[in-house]
Design a protein around this motif. Sequence first.
Motif, PDB file in Angstrom:
ATOM      1  N   MET A 178       0.819  -1.209   0.000  1.00 31.79           N
ATOM      2  CA  MET A 178       0.000   0.000   0.000  1.00 31.79           C
ATOM      3  C   MET A 178       0.855   1.261   0.000  1.00 31.79           C
ATOM      4  SD  MET A 178      -3.121  -0.774  -0.245  1.00 31.79           S
ATOM      5  CE  MET A 178      -4.429  -1.947   0.137  1.00 31.79           C
ATOM      6  N   MET A 179       1.951   1.259   0.753  1.00 27.11           N
ATOM      7  CA  MET A 179       2.829   2.425   0.793  1.00 27.11           C
ATOM      8  C   MET A 179       3.484   2.664  -0.559  1.00 27.11           C
ATOM      9  SD  MET A 179       4.609   2.528   4.578  1.00 27.11           S
ATOM     10  CE  MET A 179       5.488   0.994   4.363  1.00 27.11           C
ATOM     11  N   LEU A 180       3.850   1.579  -1.227  1.00 23.09           N
ATOM     12  CA  LEU A 180       4.425   1.738  -2.572  1.00 23.09           C
ATOM     13  C   LEU A 180       3.413   2.378  -3.516  1.00 23.09           C
ATOM     14  CD1 LEU A 180       6.470  -1.547  -3.164  1.00 23.09           C
ATOM     15  CD2 LEU A 180       7.370   0.771  -3.019  1.00 23.09           C
ATOM     16  N   LEU A 181       2.150   1.988  -3.395  1.00 18.96           N
ATOM     17  CA  LEU A 181       1.110   2.563  -4.247  1.00 18.96           C
ATOM     18  C   LEU A 181       0.881   4.033  -3.931  1.00 18.96           C
ATOM     19  CD1 LEU A 181      -1.517  -0.349  -4.233  1.00 18.96           C
ATOM     20  CD2 LEU A 181       0.058   0.283  -6.082  1.00 18.96           C
ATOM     21  N   LEU A 182       1.004   4.393  -2.645  1.00 18.84           N
ATOM     22  CA  LEU A 182       0.761   5.780  -2.259  1.00 18.84           C
ATOM     23  C   LEU A 182       1.956   6.678  -2.580  1.00 18.84           C
ATOM     24  CD1 LEU A 182      -0.992   5.240   1.203  1.00 18.84           C
ATOM     25  CD2 LEU A 182      -2.044   6.133  -0.886  1.00 18.84           C
ATOM     26  N   SER A 183       3.178   6.216  -2.203  1.00 16.48           N
ATOM     27  CA  SER A 183       4.352   7.064  -2.442  1.00 16.48           C
ATOM     28  C   SER A 183       5.626   6.226  -2.378  1.00 16.48           C
ATOM     29  CB  SER A 183       4.426   8.189  -1.401  1.00 16.48           C
ATOM     30  OG  SER A 183       5.642   8.912  -1.539  1.00 16.48           O
ATOM     31  N   PRO A 184       6.184   5.866  -3.515  1.00 16.72           N
ATOM     32  CA  PRO A 184       7.445   5.112  -3.535  1.00 16.72           C
ATOM     33  C   PRO A 184       8.581   5.891  -2.871  1.00 16.72           C
ATOM     34  CG  PRO A 184       6.371   4.996  -5.670  1.00 16.72           C
ATOM     35  CD  PRO A 184       5.616   6.007  -4.871  1.00 16.72           C
ATOM     36  N   PHE A 185       8.541   7.229  -2.992  1.00 15.19           N
ATOM     37  CA  PHE A 185       9.619   8.043  -2.425  1.00 15.19           C
ATOM     38  C   PHE A 185       9.635   7.952  -0.896  1.00 15.19           C
ATOM     39  CE2 PHE A 185      11.203  12.155  -0.818  1.00 15.19           C
ATOM     40  CZ  PHE A 185      12.505  12.089  -1.316  1.00 15.19           C
ATOM     41  N   ASP A 299      -1.151  15.025  -1.962  1.00 14.64           N
ATOM     42  CA  ASP A 299      -2.350  15.563  -1.304  1.00 14.64           C
ATOM     43  C   ASP A 299      -2.398  15.130   0.150  1.00 14.64           C
ATOM     44  OD1 ASP A 299      -3.901  12.929  -1.102  1.00 14.64           O
ATOM     45  OD2 ASP A 299      -3.558  13.050  -3.278  1.00 14.64           O
ATOM     46  N   ILE A 300      -3.268  15.825   0.927  1.00 19.66           N
ATOM     47  CA  ILE A 300      -3.366  15.590   2.361  1.00 19.66           C
ATOM     48  C   ILE A 300      -3.868  14.174   2.672  1.00 19.66           C
ATOM     49  CG2 ILE A 300      -4.448  16.337   4.509  1.00 19.66           C
ATOM     50  CD1 ILE A 300      -2.440  18.291   3.390  1.00 19.66           C
ATOM     51  N   GLY A 301      -4.821  13.686   1.889  1.00 24.19           N
ATOM     52  CA  GLY A 301      -5.358  12.344   2.129  1.00 24.19           C
ATOM     53  C   GLY A 301      -4.293  11.275   1.994  1.00 24.19           C
ATOM     54  N   THR A 302      -3.418  11.442   0.969  1.00 28.29           N
ATOM     55  CA  THR A 302      -2.337  10.463   0.768  1.00 28.29           C
ATOM     56  C   THR A 302      -1.372  10.493   1.944  1.00 28.29           C
ATOM     57  OG1 THR A 302      -2.491  10.648  -1.635  1.00 28.29           O
ATOM     58  CG2 THR A 302      -0.430   9.794  -0.735  1.00 28.29           C
ATOM     59  N   ILE A 303      -1.043  11.727   2.430  1.00 30.86           N
ATOM     60  CA  ILE A 303      -0.132  11.842   3.568  1.00 30.86           C
ATOM     61  C   ILE A 303      -0.734  11.180   4.802  1.00 30.86           C
ATOM     62  CG2 ILE A 303       0.967  13.461   5.164  1.00 30.86           C
ATOM     63  CD1 ILE A 303       1.245  15.416   2.843  1.00 30.86           C
ATOM     64  N   ALA A 304      -2.017  11.438   5.059  1.00 29.59           N
ATOM     65  CA  ALA A 304      -2.680  10.870   6.235  1.00 29.59           C
ATOM     66  C   ALA A 304      -2.691   9.341   6.173  1.00 29.59           C
ATOM     67  CB  ALA A 304      -4.100  11.416   6.346  1.00 29.59           C
ATOM     68  N   ALA A 305      -3.053   8.816   5.007  1.00 30.42           N
ATOM     69  CA  ALA A 305      -3.099   7.361   4.856  1.00 30.42           C
ATOM     70  C   ALA A 305      -1.699   6.767   4.987  1.00 30.42           C
ATOM     71  CB  ALA A 305      -3.708   6.984   3.514  1.00 30.42           C
ATOM     72  N   PHE A 306      -0.703   7.440   4.377  1.00 29.57           N
ATOM     73  CA  PHE A 306       0.660   6.920   4.434  1.00 29.57           C
ATOM     74  C   PHE A 306       1.188   6.926   5.863  1.00 29.57           C
ATOM     75  CE2 PHE A 306       5.193   6.691   3.978  1.00 29.57           C
ATOM     76  CZ  PHE A 306       5.378   5.872   2.873  1.00 29.57           C
ATOM     77  N   LEU A 307       0.906   8.033   6.610  1.00 33.89           N
ATOM     78  CA  LEU A 307       1.354   8.092   8.008  1.00 33.89           C
ATOM     79  C   LEU A 307       0.721   6.988   8.845  1.00 33.89           C
ATOM     80  CD1 LEU A 307       1.370  11.955   8.654  1.00 33.89           C
ATOM     81  CD2 LEU A 307       3.339  10.425   8.417  1.00 33.89           C
TER      82      LEU A 307
END
Length: 636
Positions: A178-185, A299-307
């Motif tokens: 899931m983290m790879l899908l949200l932000s590989p960086f 976006d904020i939603g991606t950051i929240a989900a990633f955190l």
Amino acid sequence: MSNSHAPQSQKISMPGPGFRSFEKPKNASRTFTRLIRYIGSNPLKLFIAVTLIILSSLAGVLATWYLKPLINGIKEGAQLSSLATSLLTMAGIYLASVILAYVSNLMIVKIAAGTSNCIRKELFEHMMDLPVNYFDSRSHGEIMSRFTNDVDNINMALEQGLSQLITSSVTVAGVFVMMLLLSPFLTLFVLLFLVVMLWITKTVGKKSSLYFRSQQKSLGELNGIIEELIEGQKVIKVFQHEQHAREAFRKKNESLRQSATEAQTFAGILMPIMGNLSYAHYSVTVMVGAILAINGRMDIGTIAAFLQYTRSFSMPITMIANQFNTLLAALAGAERIFEVIDSPVEADNGTIRLIQKKEGVNMVAGRNDESSALHQLAWEIETDGGIKSYVPLAGDIRFNDVTFSYLPEKNVLKSVSFYAKPGQKVAFVGSTGAGKTTITNLVNRFYSIDSGRIVFDGIDITHINKSDLRRTLGVVLQDVHLFNGTVKDNIRYGKLDATDEEIIRAAKLANAHSFIMKLPNGYDTVLSHDGTSLSQGQRQLLSIARAAVADPPVLILDEATSSVDTHTEKLIEAGMDKLMQGRTTLVIAHRLSTIRNANAIMVLEHGEIIERGSHSELLDICGRYYELYTGATELA
């Protein structure tokens, strides 16, 4: 036991020599693989439980994904119905995850209990087949710790660790995807911290493993010394060795404290280290995510989900680290258990069996007293060609040049030869360590002789099945052991299918009936704590009754009257005299007055028979027996 050469279990004054050094597992993966086979004894239940755990973990991972559209929807002013749908979907997935986890945990608890039951059962069954010399060099406490501490550690690891390890592993894998899908960086930062966490876990785990094994060893030793000291309280008080006992206990207790402190220290520092690293990792991710959001690259939603996934990623790793010590303790316990299970069982190559006499078959010459039920049995011998012959059970025992040693190059018996014909009473006298008790141990095939032959009814006892051989032997020891249960149960131990009438008849034969009837509930009086409510003489009479109900053709009496008063001795002697009638009897005597009517008396010294003959014959030659009987010298 009169033979001081026999290896003894741990002594009160010398706690610890009987224990083996506790080495690092030679193959931890093999121990784990072997343990898995026990866990998988019910593969369907295990498969369902693991499947539910995986589904529960994946549901938890999936539910977090809905934070992204939910937060982005709030930020963008989405419709309330749309937000409610996301909330209900997320809540439903979480609820399903909780239900699946609950059901799977119940199944895991049952699997853990079943596994512990299976291991404990196999351990006990194997222990029953171990040779006597296995128990000579180990204390009862050390062996008992396998059934208690070690099995409990395995059970704890299965109950708490199995589901958490699976959950954590699935969660880590799912969250990583899931983290790879949200932000590989951002995932790169997670991997960097993961490498650090794994390195710390490996480093601390190595030390923790060493100290946990040391803790298990110290705990087993402490259990052993506690058991020895409790059992020997009378001896300790008689010789005023309370301070010595305190010091022996203090040393073992201090050893456990040190090893437990070291083990728990490393176990304790792992969680704070991992926890602080996860917080540091979370903080770095927040800062990097904020920079990306400010620059419009996330976006904020991606950051929240990633955190949230970041927390979900580090927590399972922390849980794995926490369960790592529990797993190490379980593996250490499993290895100790497998050491017992893998110990060689008592060898028995005997093929000659004891059977009921058959009608219409020819018996090889031998004693055949049809008036006694003792002699309705026969040895069945089958030749290589399949031809069977039968030798009547008579109880003829012969030692032919028997040499034996418990330890290499330290002979306890040296070329000992004697015979006891059916119905004869043969007595052995001599100093402590002369080899008297060893002779009776060899008749029972508790040990294998170095050279020579022991013959029973003309048959080498190594060719006789051990179980059938021991069925023919009744043993009355100086140290009587009574089990928790009624008087009737303790007598019936000699013959489990004995009727109440047979028990009463055996008690009367042993002169035990009179005192039993004076007990609160007679034969139904419950005995506990090894029958401590009875006198030593009463306990000995019950032991004789136990042998009598078995109705053996051969009796072995090991100093059965050495620790009782004169009046009780006469009762015991009268009971034994009735029991010995028509039976071959081997008597180890401490009081020489009890063996005057023996057919033959053997005087042993340093493992050799130095005199033999009847009571009158030995007195006539004025040798060692004469000196002992007249009191010129005493038994050492």
